[in-house]
Scaffold this active site. Structure first.
Site, PDB file in Angstrom:
ATOM      1  N   GLU A 271       0.831  -1.208   0.000  1.00 41.46           N
ATOM      2  CA  GLU A 271       0.000   0.000   0.000  1.00 41.46           C
ATOM      3  C   GLU A 271       0.864   1.257   0.000  1.00 41.46           C
ATOM      4  OE1 GLU A 271      -4.148  -1.065   2.111  1.00 41.46           O
ATOM      5  OE2 GLU A 271      -2.385  -1.589   3.323  1.00 41.46           O
TER       6      GLU A 271
ATOM      7  N   GLU B 122      -4.183  -9.498   3.300  1.00 40.51           N
ATOM      8  CA  GLU B 122      -4.971  -9.214   4.494  1.00 40.51           C
ATOM      9  C   GLU B 122      -6.140 -10.164   4.726  1.00 40.51           C
ATOM     10  OE1 GLU B 122      -2.921  -5.231   3.772  1.00 40.51           O
ATOM     11  OE2 GLU B 122      -3.655  -6.919   2.585  1.00 40.51           O
TER      12      GLU B 122
END
Length: 263
Positions: free
Chosen positions: A117, A137
């Site tokens: 990210e 995730e």
């Protein structure tokens, strides 16, 4: 700085995450420190380009330090340190939308979860050929909430992005290059030289022109073309009124290298 390093050489800033013992994963204190680094970079008129990387050759960043999070969750509520990340996002970067200086991600290994990210929030990605990228995730009961779920589908085809996000699969550096997510892939031994080439090419350009280009490109993405054509952005206004806007054509006419000042 305990968890990162800020180094400046001329107009180039290098920010290094220094937690190799946890594959450069970040806990909230590390994100706060990185946020301070990005604040410093943004405020320094002599800092024209930044390079973000992780210490060592195994990981750019493995994302959120889940072991730290788990340990803190076992403490009584009144003994837990603050677990919130800064308003500027994971690594002090992922929710920072007003920084139009260019940032290069030097991806020297795993860029997973929040690590990817942060890389997605950069402008140019240069990766070692052993690097792996991913948003795993869901395998931990989480989502890529530091805007990874929004940025990845904007940067590669939707079904391809969903394929990686819904499975948590890792993306080899070569595949990331094929998809246009990474600008260049080189052997680890050549990584610094490759990054330096990108830095040198940016530094050759007028800094205000670079910032105006980034601001116009990113801001205009969400606009219809006719609306973007009429928009007036801050850095373009500053570029038009700058000394560099005079220096560039003058240097070209005089057949010499321009002397950029950023003013």
């Amino acid at each position: 700085m305990q968890f990162c390093r800020y180094e400046q050489d001329g107009h180039v800033v290098r920010i290094t995450i220094t937690r190799p013992e946890v594959m450069n994963a970040l806990h909230p204190p590390a994100s706060v420190e990185l946020g301070e680094c990005w604040d410093r970079f943004a405020a320094d008129d002599d800092a024209w380009v930044a390079v973000l990387t992780g210490e060592g050759d195994k990981a750019f960043s493995a994302g959120n330090d889940l072991k730290y999070t788990a340990e803190m969750s076992r403490l009584p509520a009144d003994q837990r340190p603050p677990l919130a990340f800064p308003p500027s996002g994971f690594g002090g970067l992922t929710s920072r939308f007003d920084l139009f200086k260019p940032i290069i991600a030097r991806v020297n290994g795993f860029a997973l979860g929040g690590g990817l990210e942060m890389a997605l929030a950069c402008d140019i990605l240069v990766a070692a050929d052993h690097a792996e990228l991913g948003l795993p995730e869901p395998r931990r009961g989480l989502i890529a909430g530091a805007l990874g779920v929004y940025r990845l589908p904007r940067q590669i085809p939707l079904h391809t992005a969903l394929g990686y996000m819904l499975t948590g699969r890792h993306m080899p550096a070569a595949r990331a290059y094929e998809l246009g997510l990474v600008n260049e892939v080189v052997p680890l031994a050549d990584l610094d030289a490759a990054v330096d080439r990108w830095v040198a090419d940016i530094i050759r350009c007028a800094p205000l022109s670079v910032r105006s280009t980034k601001e116009s490109a990113l801001s205009g993405l969400e606009m219809p073309l006719q609306e973007a054509a009429k928009a007036r952005f801050e850095w373009e206004t500053r570029r038009r009124q700058s000394e560099d806007a005079i220096e560039g054509p003058r240097a070209f006419a005089e057949k010499r290298a321009p002397n950029w000042t950023g003013r």
